[in-house]
Scaffold this motif. Structure first.
Motif, PDB file in Angstrom:
ATOM      1  N   LEU A   1       0.826  -1.210   0.000  1.00 27.08           N
ATOM      2  CA  LEU A   1       0.000   0.000   0.000  1.00 27.08           C
ATOM      3  C   LEU A   1       0.860   1.260   0.000  1.00 27.08           C
ATOM      4  CD1 LEU A   1      -2.825  -1.032   2.499  1.00 27.08           C
ATOM      5  CD2 LEU A   1      -3.049  -0.657   0.028  1.00 27.08           C
TER       6      LEU A   1
ATOM      7  N   TRP B   1      -3.296  -0.283 -10.213  1.00 27.90           N
ATOM      8  CA  TRP B   1      -3.622  -0.274  -8.787  1.00 27.90           C
ATOM      9  C   TRP B   1      -4.447  -1.505  -8.383  1.00 27.90           C
ATOM     10  CZ3 TRP B   1      -5.044   5.385  -6.946  1.00 27.90           C
ATOM     11  CH2 TRP B   1      -3.884   6.178  -7.024  1.00 27.90           C
TER      12      TRP B   1
ATOM     13  N   GLN C   1      -3.889  -3.879  -5.163  1.00 21.93           N
ATOM     14  CA  GLN C   1      -4.915  -4.000  -4.129  1.00 21.93           C
ATOM     15  C   GLN C   1      -5.402  -5.440  -3.988  1.00 21.93           C
ATOM     16  OE1 GLN C   1      -7.456  -1.025  -5.823  1.00 21.93           O
ATOM     17  NE2 GLN C   1      -6.711   0.613  -4.439  1.00 21.93           N
TER      18      GLN C   1
END
Length: 661
Positions: free
Chosen positions: A131, A142, A146
């Motif tokens: 993160l 992203w 994630q």
């Protein structure tokens, strides 16, 4: 006390660097360079390194990831490309890599069979690190990061390998290789690279005296720029890129030297062009016998029309009747009797030349020389061959070359310094684009290989130009070796060095010295007109011009010959042969040239050549095809090969190495 000389991550032994970064290293436009450094840190955490490159306009590549090379050496490398002239800069940046450190540790722990419960803290640490790294990757990626974070925090996954699978996926590994999370960033000092146009590295030079082309001995009459221009198509046909002219200025009348450097002259003796200056002008004038400055401009234009360019001699010395001797006596050394000292190299005396003294009025003399150089660049001269630069202050050359290149970065300077190695190298460091070398006196296999490796050590700043002869130097090898010696030396010079040159008369096998054991030509062109029967020699089959043309064509066809850094030597049985190769790839194209030369100009020799196959880009037991660029013959070769060469017919193979399909 906190240390300041070493950063949090240690960076040392950066290359390319010249004298620890005191001067710029050298490259040419479009060249791909290898930047290397030793990088390490305390402890066991993993690190990374990159090159931050900036160009003359401020643009460049701020991040090129370096790769670790070797095992246990902490050495990192990266290739960077410089694509415009001017002063570039780079820094090596080293940093702690928390993503790689975590991944390396978790893979070892899961591989060792540790359970999910044992690794719970490691999973959460990894999630937080990813993160933290998220803002540094493209937004389009992203979701992948994630997803990996979610997997690390998913308590329903009881298999540790499943928990880390997304975080250790090769695609994500590649992403963080290109977009790493960098901590404890340490930066090296700024290192500079001066980037020249390609002619700075690669070119074939031809030297001739304009006054001899179209000259007459009976009655004595000088050639002109117009008659000299008639020689240019033949020079271009031989494949030369640069036409180098000895000084074209007025020649002094006082103490003028006669034929073969005698002190007695007749009214028609033209004198040495290096005794510059008379009532007709100095360094910013042309000799009236050659024509006018407009005629010189026409000569430059005709040279360019043939895809060549003019190099002009810059000889900072004066005849006793040079205008400077009258208007600026402070620029010379005045003896106790009030006379100006002429040049001496005891026991040699040069009564027709006054050396300059750069210490009495440096500002005045420096700026006058700069004015002279800029005068000639305004007339289309972009290359200067500098006579005896080692007899002038190095700081002067550093200043002059920097001043010229600050306005005209395409101007090149060739150092004619046959002197001690430290001076030759320092002149190169201080700004000279190219350098004359000791090649002229290196004849045996051992001498050539040793010198070639020596030049490789300085290739990042000192560019050699292998002249096979000069008006001052008729090597003993050419005097004694007959016609084959001329071929042998031409092959060696043109294939070993990216830049090489010949002085006119080489193609006619001129090899008679003024005296046995000396290196001066009989009836030296330095002191008299030397008209030559070019057409008659070619008609009689006594011209090396077609051979020189072939060598230059081979050079142009093979990008591997355009570089020095790729020179590699191979083994032969006995010292009568030398074998070397040049290989290029990547931006320079996939090309490999292998050269085998019989160094004995008198006898047929035979040997077994044992090749360093990886240097050719081949496996040790691989066979491959070679095409002889001189004879047109094809062979199949391997690691060991028998060779026989008769210098009377052809003393060398120049092979195009072709991998078998």
């Amino acid at each position: 006390m906190i240390g300041r000389s070493i950063g949090r991550v240690v960076i040392s032994d950066v290359s390319p660097a010249v004298s620890c970064g005191q001067w710029p290293s050298r490259a040419v436009e479009g060249e791909t360079l290898t930047v290397a450094a030793t990088v390490f840190r305390d402890g066991h955490d993993l690190i990374g390194a990159n090159v931050a490159l900036s160009g003359p306009d401020g643009r460049g590549n701020p991040f090129t990831r370096m790769r670790q090379v070797g095992v246990g050496a902490d050495r990192y490398e990266a290739e960077v490309r410089v694509d415009s002239e001017g002063l570039w800069g780079f820094r090596v940046e080293a940093w702690a890599d928390p993503v790689s450190t975590w991944r390396h540790a978790i893979e070892i722990k899961t591989g060792a069979g540790q359970s999910t419960d044992e690794l719970s803290v490691d999973f959460e640490d990894g999630a937080r690190i990813l993160l933290h790294a998220l803002p540094g990757v493209p937004e389009s990626r992203w979701a992948e990061v994630q997803h990996a974070v979610s997997a690390l925090r998913d308590d329903t996954l009881t298999d540790p390998h499943a928990r880390i699978a997304a975080a250790c996926d090769p695609a994500l590994v590649d992403l963080f290789t290109r977009c790493p999370l960098r901590e404890l960033i340490t930066r090296s000092p700024l290192y500079r690279i001066w980037v020249d146009r390609p002619r700075a590295l690669f070119g074939s030079w031809y030297e001739f005296f304009p006054r001899s082309e179209g000259a007459s001995l009976d009655p004595p009459r000088s050639g002109t720029f117009a008659t000299a221009a008639e020689r240019l198509p033949a020079v271009a046909a031989m494949g030369f890129d640069v036409v180098y002219l000895p000084p074209i200025h007025p020649i002094g009348e006082v103490n003028r030297k006669g034929p073969n450097n005698t002190l007695v002259t007749g009214p028609d003796d033209p004198g040495s062009p290096w005794a510059i200056g008379s009532d007709a002008g100095g360094h910013d004038a042309v000799h009236p016998d050659l024509g006018t400055i407009d005629d010189f401009d026409d000569f430059v234009a005709r040279t360019r029309a043939l895809d060549m360019e003019v190099a002009l001699d810059l000889a900072l010395q004066c005849a006793p009747d040079h205008p400077w001797a009258k208007t600026h006596p402070e620029w010379f050394t005045v003896k106790s009797d009030g006379s100006i000292a002429y040049a001496e190299n005891p026991p040699k005396k040069y009564q027709d030349i006054y050396p300059l003294n750069f210490d009495n009025d440096p500002a005045g003399l420096y700026h006058e020389v700069l004015r002279v150089v800029r005068y000639w660049t305004s007339h289309g001269v972009r290359i200067f061959r500098v006579d005896n630069p080692h007899t002038k202050p190095v700081q002067f050359w550093e200043w002059l070359i920097a001043e010229v290149k600050s306005v005209e970065p395409d101007v090149l300077f060739l150092s004619e310094a046959f002197t001690r190695p430290p001076m030759m190298r320092t002149l190169a460091k201080a700004g000279f684009t190219q350098s004359y070398t000791y090649f002229t006196w290196r004849n045996t296999r051992s001498e050539l290989e040793t010198y070639g490796r020596e030049l490789l050590e300085t290739a990042h700043y000192m560019r050699p130009n292998f002249f096979v002869n000069t008006p001052d130097i008729l090597p003993g090898y050419l005097q004694e070796g007959g016609d084959p010696a001329f071929k042998i030396r031409a092959v060696l010079a043109s294939m070993m060095s990216p830049s090489w040159g010949v002085y006119a008369g080489y193609e006619l096998f001129e090899n008679t010295p003024v005296r046995t054991g000396g290196e001066e030509y009989l009836d030296s062109e330095k002191y008299q007109y030397r008209p030559r029967d070019w057409a008659g020699a070619e008609h009689a089959g006594r011209s090396l011009a077609p051979y020189l043309a072939r060598l230059n064509r081979i050079r142009r066809d093979h990008p591997a010959t355009h570089w020095l850094r790729n020179l590699r030597f191979h083994h032969t049985d006995g010292d009568e042969f030398i074998v070397f190769s040049k290989r290029s790839g990547g931006a320079q194209g996939d090309d490999c040239v292998l050269v085998v030369v019989n160094l004995d100009p008198h006898n047929t020799q035979e040997t077994t050549v044992r090749l360093d196959m990886p240097a050719l880009g081949l496996e040790w037991r691989e066979t491959f095809d070679v095409h002889d660029e001189i004879s047109g013959t094809d062979y199949t070769w391997g690691q060991e090969n028998y060779v026989q060469l008769d210098p009377a017919t052809e003393p060398a193979h120049i092979f195009d190495v072709r991998r078998r399909k």
